[in-house]
Design an enzyme around this catalytic site. Structure first.
Site, PDB file in Angstrom:
ATOM      1  N   HIS A  88      -3.917   0.666  -9.792  1.00 52.39           N
ATOM      2  CA  HIS A  88      -2.476   0.929  -9.715  1.00 52.39           C
ATOM      3  C   HIS A  88      -1.672  -0.299 -10.124  1.00 52.39           C
ATOM      4  O   HIS A  88      -1.425  -1.189  -9.305  1.00 52.39           O
ATOM      5  CB  HIS A  88      -2.087   1.347  -8.298  1.00 52.39           C
ATOM      6  CG  HIS A  88      -2.468   2.748  -7.967  1.00 52.39           C
ATOM      7  ND1 HIS A  88      -1.637   3.828  -8.185  1.00 52.39           N
ATOM      8  CD2 HIS A  88      -3.619   3.260  -7.454  1.00 52.39           C
ATOM      9  CE1 HIS A  88      -2.251   4.940  -7.812  1.00 52.39           C
ATOM     10  NE2 HIS A  88      -3.447   4.622  -7.365  1.00 52.39           N
ATOM     11  N   GLU A 148       1.434  -0.436 -10.614  1.00 51.08           N
ATOM     12  CA  GLU A 148       2.711  -0.445  -9.896  1.00 51.08           C
ATOM     13  C   GLU A 148       2.551  -1.014  -8.488  1.00 51.08           C
ATOM     14  O   GLU A 148       3.532  -1.376  -7.840  1.00 51.08           O
ATOM     15  CB  GLU A 148       3.313   0.962  -9.852  1.00 51.08           C
ATOM     16  CG  GLU A 148       2.814   1.863  -8.751  1.00 51.08           C
ATOM     17  CD  GLU A 148       1.405   2.405  -8.954  1.00 51.08           C
ATOM     18  OE1 GLU A 148       0.894   3.097  -8.066  1.00 51.08           O
ATOM     19  OE2 GLU A 148       0.808   2.135 -10.018  1.00 51.08           O
ATOM     20  N   CYS A 187      -5.013   5.998 -12.726  1.00 56.67           N
ATOM     21  CA  CYS A 187      -5.888   6.590 -11.715  1.00 56.67           C
ATOM     22  C   CYS A 187      -6.361   7.990 -12.130  1.00 56.67           C
ATOM     23  O   CYS A 187      -7.134   8.113 -13.068  1.00 56.67           O
ATOM     24  CB  CYS A 187      -5.188   6.606 -10.353  1.00 56.67           C
ATOM     25  SG  CYS A 187      -6.315   6.758  -8.957  1.00 56.67           S
TER      26      CYS A 187
END
Length: 357
Positions: A333, A335, A248
């Site tokens: 993202h 994660e 990001c």
């Protein structure tokens, strides 16, 4: 319910609703997120620093407040807007309701407005500044239009280096904190990293002294081009020739450090349903995203890097692979908390790079 309250946008549009949470007036950039779940992660995501978040999903708060799901130790948004908040949450992990939580944390909430109409207005006109107020007749529009998110990374980063031991340690990773989501650290640890959390302004000399195997550049808030010191530090950090993985804001900062350019999107990508295409394989993944800026594809120097992922909807850059350094980065993202886990394989790629380095 609360007292009558309003959202006033910089274009003069007014939405009437009711207040909940903390009392007060708040001015910020108004953005929307399309996530159907993960509101706790949204509220504690530092990438929303300086913004008022609008949830497009109509009912928020139904599973209460669960501190173990938080993505940070502070509230990211300055204000929070929902169609309806749940007054009686039902979840065995819940430790309270949003209204009480907001009062304790000083978060100004607004409910009961037409969030669909507001979202459509932002989509058509672009992201705008707005103010949540009880007095819409006396809004200072000059001040409102001049509002800008500033000192975002400095305000959300840790202030000193923190090491957290991992009994399953395989490698050591320096995690540059530009306003990170906690799940990035949890994910690194799950894969076998001992994580050293580093302030945003950590220098190449300091990182070299830590004797790490790789560097993770975290997400964070604000305009990436504002971070002149960070960009300069990254130019020196790249010379260490250590494997780098950017997410990001980290993706954008690494691009700027290589001479590429970023631009502000009309209304950004925020939610857990953003399709991205891997240009190596042609495969499309559904990703979790939260950003208002993007790297300009036309600015990427193909002699030193190439696009890795693109957004299927608007073709903006979603990832870069570098040829001049052992590094890659993604705009989304991997994660994914909350969100889909489609792209978690990128952590495998990062650890493979460290193993081979």
């Amino acid at each position: 319910m609360g007292n009558k309250a309003y959202l006033v946008l910089e274009n003069g549009k007014v939405f009437c609703g009711e207040s909940f949470g903390a009392a007060g007036e708040v001015m910020a950039e108004v953005v929307f997120t399309t996530g159907m779940t993960g509101y706790l992660e949204t509220l504690t995501d530092k990438s929303y620093f300086g913004q008022i978040v609008v949830q497009t999903f109509p009912l928020i708060g139904n599973y209460g407040v669960i501190p173990s799901d938080f993505e940070g130790n502070i509230i990211g948004p300055r204000g929070y807007i929902v169609k309806e908040w749940c007054q009686s949450p039902s979840n065995f992990r819940s430790e309270g309701d949003l209204d009480t939580f907001f009062k304790k944390r000083g978060v100004v909430g607004l409910c009961g407005i037409d969030t669909r109409s507001l979202t459509k207005s932002i989509r058509e006109s672009g992201v705008m500044n707005g103010v949540i107020t009880a007095d819409p007749e006396h809004v200072d529009f000059e001040k409102l239009r001049a509002y800008r998110v500033t000192n975002a990374v400095e305000s959300t980063s840790v202030q000193q280096i923190e090491r957290r031991e991992n009994p399953n340690k395989k490698v050591t990773v320096a995690l540059m904190d530009y306003g990170m989501k906690e799940n990035i650290r949890r994910k690194l640890e799950k894969f076998g990293a001992e994580v050293i959390l580093c302030p945003y302004n950590t220098t190449a000399e300091q990182i070299e002294a830590l004797h790490v195997d790789g560097i993770m550049l975290s997400n964070g808030p604000g305009d990436p081009a504002d971070n002149v010191e960070v960009i300069h530090n990254l130019q020196e950090i790249m010379k260490l020739n250590l494997p780098i993985f950017g997410i990001c804001l980290g993706h954008q900062l690494l691009a700027l450090a290589n001479g590429f350019k970023t631009e502000k999107l009309k209304y950004g990508h925020r939610g857990a349903n953003q399709p991205v295409k891997n240009l190596e394989t042609g495969r499309v993944y559904i990703s979790s995203q939260n950003h208002g800026y993007a790297v300009m594809s036309s600015s990427i120097d193909n002699a030193i890097a190439e696009e890795y992922f693109i957004n299927v909807n608007d073709k903006t850059c979603e990832g870069i692979r570098y040829k001049n350094i052992p590094a890659f980065s993604v705009q989304f993202h991997p994660e994914a908390c909350g969100g889909p886990c489609d792209t978690s394989f990128l952590f495998n790629r990062f650890f493979d790079m460290m193993d081979k380095h």
